[in-house]
Design a protein around this motif. Structure first.
Motif, PDB file in Angstrom:
ATOM      1  N   VAL A 129       0.831  -1.045   0.095  1.00 21.58           N
ATOM      2  CA  VAL A 129       0.036  -0.149   0.122  1.00 21.58           C
ATOM      3  C   VAL A 129       0.940   1.406  -0.032  1.00 21.58           C
ATOM      4  N   PHE A 130       1.776   1.122   0.798  1.00 25.73           N
ATOM      5  CA  PHE A 130       2.889   2.413   0.895  1.00 25.73           C
ATOM      6  C   PHE A 130       3.400   2.831  -0.393  1.00 25.73           C
ATOM      7  N   ASN A 131       4.026   1.558  -0.930  1.00 23.98           N
ATOM      8  CA  ASN A 131       4.748   1.857  -2.319  1.00 23.98           C
ATOM      9  C   ASN A 131       4.003   2.057  -3.287  1.00 23.98           C
ATOM     10  N   ALA A 132       2.619   1.700  -3.288  1.00 22.13           N
ATOM     11  CA  ALA A 132       1.357   2.145  -4.517  1.00 22.13           C
ATOM     12  C   ALA A 132       1.188   3.683  -4.247  1.00 22.13           C
ATOM     13  N   ILE A 133       1.272   4.137  -3.141  1.00 24.28           N
ATOM     14  CA  ILE A 133       0.983   5.531  -2.802  1.00 24.28           C
ATOM     15  C   ILE A 133       2.087   6.344  -3.240  1.00 24.28           C
ATOM     16  N   THR A 134       3.478   5.752  -2.827  1.00 24.03           N
ATOM     17  CA  THR A 134       4.815   6.351  -3.325  1.00 24.03           C
ATOM     18  C   THR A 134       4.953   6.566  -4.739  1.00 24.03           C
ATOM     19  N   LEU A 135       4.601   5.525  -5.455  1.00 22.16           N
ATOM     20  CA  LEU A 135       4.640   5.544  -7.018  1.00 22.16           C
ATOM     21  C   LEU A 135       3.679   6.318  -7.552  1.00 22.16           C
ATOM     22  N   TRP A 136       2.537   6.503  -6.985  1.00 22.65           N
ATOM     23  CA  TRP A 136       1.533   7.132  -7.629  1.00 22.65           C
ATOM     24  C   TRP A 136       1.879   8.845  -7.466  1.00 22.65           C
ATOM     25  N   VAL A 137       2.310   9.209  -6.241  1.00 21.73           N
ATOM     26  CA  VAL A 137       2.986  10.370  -5.952  1.00 21.73           C
ATOM     27  C   VAL A 137       3.921  10.809  -6.889  1.00 21.73           C
ATOM     28  N   ALA A 138       4.908   9.989  -7.002  1.00 22.41           N
ATOM     29  CA  ALA A 138       6.036  10.194  -7.950  1.00 22.41           C
ATOM     30  C   ALA A 138       5.669  10.422  -9.519  1.00 22.41           C
ATOM     31  N   SER A 139       4.449   9.802  -9.734  1.00 19.92           N
ATOM     32  CA  SER A 139       4.039  10.032 -11.200  1.00 19.92           C
ATOM     33  C   SER A 139       3.552  11.539 -11.657  1.00 19.92           C
ATOM     34  N   VAL A 140       3.580  12.371 -10.683  1.00 20.69           N
ATOM     35  CA  VAL A 140       3.173  13.597 -10.924  1.00 20.69           C
ATOM     36  C   VAL A 140       4.504  14.445 -11.380  1.00 20.69           C
ATOM     37  N   LEU A 141       5.712  13.821 -11.064  1.00 12.31           N
ATOM     38  CA  LEU A 141       7.025  14.529 -11.387  1.00 12.31           C
ATOM     39  C   LEU A 141       7.034  14.269 -12.998  1.00 12.31           C
ATOM     40  N   PRO A 142       8.015  15.269 -13.796  1.00 11.82           N
ATOM     41  CA  PRO A 142       8.164  15.496 -15.188  1.00 11.82           C
ATOM     42  C   PRO A 142       9.162  14.197 -15.303  1.00 11.82           C
ATOM     43  N   GLY A 143       8.451  13.383 -16.429  1.00 12.05           N
ATOM     44  CA  GLY A 143       9.097  12.154 -17.186  1.00 12.05           C
ATOM     45  C   GLY A 143       8.766  11.168 -16.336  1.00 12.05           C
ATOM     46  N   VAL A 144       7.701  10.761 -15.264  1.00 15.02           N
ATOM     47  CA  VAL A 144       7.390   9.735 -14.535  1.00 15.02           C
ATOM     48  C   VAL A 144       6.127   9.506 -14.858  1.00 15.02           C
ATOM     49  N   ARG A 145       5.814   8.306 -15.465  1.00 20.30           N
ATOM     50  CA  ARG A 145       4.269   7.908 -16.076  1.00 20.30           C
ATOM     51  C   ARG A 145       3.632   6.560 -15.652  1.00 20.30           C
ATOM     52  N   LEU A 146       2.572   6.456 -15.249  1.00 18.69           N
ATOM     53  CA  LEU A 146       2.005   5.190 -14.610  1.00 18.69           C
ATOM     54  C   LEU A 146       1.328   4.592 -15.739  1.00 18.69           C
ATOM     55  N   GLY A 147       1.260   3.446 -15.941  1.00 18.37           N
ATOM     56  CA  GLY A 147       0.628   2.754 -17.195  1.00 18.37           C
ATOM     57  C   GLY A 147      -0.558   1.904 -16.505  1.00 18.37           C
ATOM     58  N   THR A 161       7.020   3.844 -15.904  1.00 14.59           N
ATOM     59  CA  THR A 161       8.260   4.353 -16.837  1.00 14.59           C
ATOM     60  C   THR A 161       8.886   5.580 -16.289  1.00 14.59           C
ATOM     61  N   ILE A 162       9.978   5.916 -16.612  1.00 16.39           N
ATOM     62  CA  ILE A 162      10.661   7.186 -16.284  1.00 16.39           C
ATOM     63  C   ILE A 162      11.457   7.551 -17.472  1.00 16.39           C
ATOM     64  N   ASN A 163      11.507   8.818 -18.022  1.00 24.20           N
ATOM     65  CA  ASN A 163      11.992   9.363 -19.095  1.00 24.20           C
ATOM     66  C   ASN A 163      12.861  10.662 -18.881  1.00 24.20           C
ATOM     67  N   GLY A 164      14.054  10.756 -19.215  1.00 22.71           N
ATOM     68  CA  GLY A 164      14.890  11.754 -19.030  1.00 22.71           C
ATOM     69  C   GLY A 164      15.547  11.769 -18.048  1.00 22.71           C
ATOM     70  N   ILE A 165      16.673  12.834 -17.864  1.00 21.82           N
ATOM     71  CA  ILE A 165      17.529  12.730 -16.566  1.00 21.82           C
ATOM     72  C   ILE A 165      16.901  13.270 -15.605  1.00 21.82           C
ATOM     73  N   LEU A 166      16.136  14.490 -15.815  1.00 26.51           N
ATOM     74  CA  LEU A 166      15.341  14.953 -14.777  1.00 26.51           C
ATOM     75  C   LEU A 166      14.251  14.192 -14.134  1.00 26.51           C
ATOM     76  N   GLY A 167      13.677  13.315 -14.933  1.00 21.46           N
ATOM     77  CA  GLY A 167      12.698  12.187 -14.169  1.00 21.46           C
ATOM     78  C   GLY A 167      13.329  11.254 -13.501  1.00 21.46           C
ATOM     79  N   TRP A 168      14.634  10.891 -13.819  1.00 19.53           N
ATOM     80  CA  TRP A 168      15.380   9.637 -12.963  1.00 19.53           C
ATOM     81  C   TRP A 168      15.877  10.407 -11.700  1.00 19.53           C
ATOM     82  N   ILE A 169      16.348  11.694 -12.015  1.00 20.39           N
ATOM     83  CA  ILE A 169      16.758  12.306 -10.484  1.00 20.39           C
ATOM     84  C   ILE A 169      15.738  12.816  -9.749  1.00 20.39           C
ATOM     85  N   ALA A 170      14.526  13.238 -10.087  1.00 23.03           N
ATOM     86  CA  ALA A 170      13.310  13.778  -9.269  1.00 23.03           C
ATOM     87  C   ALA A 170      12.899  12.373  -8.466  1.00 23.03           C
ATOM     88  N   ALA A 171      12.615  11.499  -9.256  1.00 18.12           N
ATOM     89  CA  ALA A 171      12.122  10.041  -9.059  1.00 18.12           C
ATOM     90  C   ALA A 171      12.910   9.601  -7.933  1.00 18.12           C
TER      91      ALA A 171
END
Length: 144
Positions: free
Chosen positions: A13-31, A99-109
């Motif tokens: 549950v915590f990891n689902a919330i964490t990944l969902w929150v991270a999806s608002v970052l640039p370059g981070v997408r949920l599928g 998925t994560i795209n771009g260096i900014l996405g990797w750093i921010a995530a």
């Protein structure tokens, strides 16, 4: 056995919330495979993180003595960041739901999820104890 199931459920549950929150970052997408991504992320956290942390601590223990507290903290933080990056790489390779795209996405995530792991470390024992209490089991507050 119930305690292990509770611990895994809380982590999922915590990891689902964490990944969902991270999806608002640039370059981070949920599928569509988001739930599978959560399972992969949780498994990678349980497998990869302890290996990397142990490797860093073993090397650091050989080089540092007790007087280097600041260096010890910096090494622990670097190990945590590297472990988080490795977990994200594993998750993005083995799931199509994250998925994560771009260096900014990797750093921010990496930074955001690494910070979320601090929160999880503070609350997981209390959540596990409360869940076990509600389920009628013995409250277990210590990690194995």
């Amino acid at each position: 056995m119930k305690s292990l199931a509770v611990r895994i459920a809380i982590a999922l549950v915590f990891n689902a919330i964490t990944l969902w929150v991270a999806s608002v970052l640039p370059g981070v997408r949920l599928g569509a495979g988001f739930l599978w991504a959560v399972v992969v992320f949780t498994a990678a956290t349980l497998l990869v993180k302890p290996l990397i942390l142990a490797m860093f601590h073993r090397r650091h223990a050989q080089r540092a003595d007790g007087r280097k507290r600041v260096l010890s903290k910096a090494v622990t933080m670097a190990a945590g960041l590297l472990a988080t990056l490795a977990i994200l790489v594993v998750t993005s390779i083995f799931s199509n739901g994250f998925t994560i795209n771009g260096i900014l996405g990797w750093i921010a995530a990496t930074v955001v999820i690494w910070l979320a792991s601090f929160i999880y470390d503070f609350v997981d024992d209390g959540l596990e104890a409360k869940a076990n209490e509600l389920l009628g089991g013995a409250a277990s507050t210590g990690k194995p």
